[in-house]
Design a protein around this motif. Structure first.
Motif, short mmCIF file in Angstrom:
data_model
loop_
_atom_site.label_atom_id
_atom_site.label_comp_id
_atom_site.label_asym_id
_atom_site.label_seq_id
_atom_site.Cartn_x
_atom_site.Cartn_y
_atom_site.Cartn_z
N TRP A 30 4.79 -40.91 43.25
CA TRP A 30 3.99 -41.62 44.10
C TRP A 30 4.56 -43.24 44.48
O TRP A 30 5.13 -43.68 43.66
N CYS A 184 -10.29 -41.20 34.92
CA CYS A 184 -9.66 -39.98 35.43
C CYS A 184 -10.18 -39.64 36.72
O CYS A 184 -11.16 -39.72 36.91
N ARG A 191 -5.00 -30.31 37.99
CA ARG A 191 -4.33 -31.48 37.44
C ARG A 191 -5.31 -32.83 37.78
O ARG A 191 -5.96 -33.00 38.72
N VAL A 193 -5.26 -37.28 37.15
CA VAL A 193 -4.52 -38.52 36.94
C VAL A 193 -5.29 -39.34 36.22
O VAL A 193 -6.55 -39.68 36.75
N LEU A 210 -0.29 -44.93 34.27
CA LEU A 210 -0.90 -43.77 34.83
C LEU A 210 -0.37 -42.45 34.52
O LEU A 210 0.69 -42.28 34.48
N ARG A 212 -0.68 -38.26 34.11
CA ARG A 212 -0.99 -36.92 34.69
C ARG A 212 -1.46 -35.95 33.38
O ARG A 212 -0.47 -35.59 32.67
N LEU A 231 3.34 -41.10 34.52
CA LEU A 231 3.80 -41.27 35.75
C LEU A 231 4.54 -42.47 36.14
O LEU A 231 5.92 -42.59 36.57
N TYR A 251 -8.85 -40.31 43.47
CA TYR A 251 -7.63 -39.61 44.19
C TYR A 251 -8.81 -39.28 45.47
O TYR A 251 -9.79 -38.66 45.35
#
Length: 280
Positions: A30, A184, A191, A193, A210, A212, A231, A251
């Motif tokens: 990212w 989250c 998945r 994050v 952060l 995963r 991450l 996201y």
């Protein structure tokens, strides 16, 4: 999530951007693409992206009066799925339940109360819904080895149609402990994050990482184990000095944008920084 007592008598100073530290995760990385700001009292607890790409923010000022009267004095990081807004509420430290409010696309709100199970903490830091709309994932404060899973109110036919009680389904057990998860969001069906407010470096090398969480398959209401990977650490730079706080995460599948909130210290806490990222 921690409750904030903010000083509103000072103006926000200019904040400087910080790039992520080196990632500990394999796969796509990212990269930070920008930053924006939102009023902390009106948006510092979390955010969610609508289908048109606009953002919904949540803060302590967003709690409706009728819910405050009932004792729900904290709202967490929200989610939006198919036009339905999911909010996570908690009450006093002595409360024996937590609540999820769902607002329909037409603006009607339904409240779902979950009576705490043995050993369950009162904290209700966030709500995120699986891409199929069937499962709501939530989390507690402190050191945890799980994420909680519930049938998604309204969207899962196992839930009452007009609000009511909500029981847990099979939880997500984590292969390593996490600490102080503030929010989250699903990136794919397998998945998530998550934003951690842990600055100790004891569980992961980064401060306020952060994280995963990878699942072996999409949620189906049965117990499953998730694999946790760090991450990168969220930026902690400001003209003010003191303790930062990681907050909500979102996201946006339409744009592929990942966003995470960080509240700066001191008088700078009147505005929350929203960092944006894209996979490279």
């Amino acid at each position: 999530m921690r409750r904030h007592l903010l000083t509103l008598t000072a103006l926000l100073g200019a904040l400087t951007l910080g790039a992520p530290s080196a990632s500990a995760a394999e796969g796509p990385q990212w990269a930070q693409t920008g930053a924006s700001y939102t009023d902390t009292l009106g948006g510092g607890q979390g955010l969610a992206s609508r289908a048109d790409g606009s953002l919904l923010h949540r803060g302590l000022l967003d709690i409706p009066l009728d819910l405050r009267i009932k004792g729900w004095n904290h709202v967490g990081d929200p989610d939006i799925t198919r036009g339905y807004v999911f909010d996570a509420y908690q009450g006093a430290d002595t409360a024996t339940s937590k609540m999820y409010a769902v607002t329909t696309p037409s603006g009607k709100r339904y409240d779902y109360v979950h009576q705490l199970d043995p050993g369950e903490k009162v904290n209700n830091s966030f709500a995120t819904v699986s891409p199929d709309g069937q499962w709501l994932v939530s989390g507690e404060w402190g050191d945890q080895n799980r994420l909680q899973v519930f049938p998604a109110p309204l969207l899962n036919p196992a839930t009452p149609a007009t609000g009511g009680s909500l029981a847990q389904a099979g939880q997500i057990s984590l292969d390593r402990p996490v600490r102080d998860i503030q929010g989250c969001d699903f990136v794919t069906a397998t998945r998530l994050v998550c934003a951690s407010d842990d600055a100790s470096g004891a569980l992961f090398p980064q401060s306020r990482p952060l994280l995963r969480v990878d699942l072996p398959h999409a949620l189906d209401g049965k117990p499953v184990t998730g694999t946790v990977t760090s991450l990168f650490g969220l930026p902690q730079k400001s003209v003010c000095t003191g303790t930062f706080e990681a907050e909500g995460v979102d996201y946006d599948p339409g744009s592929g944008t990942l966003r995470a909130e960080v509240i700066p210290p001191g008088v700078c806490a009147v505005a929350t920084t929203v960092y944006a990222y894209r996979q490279q």
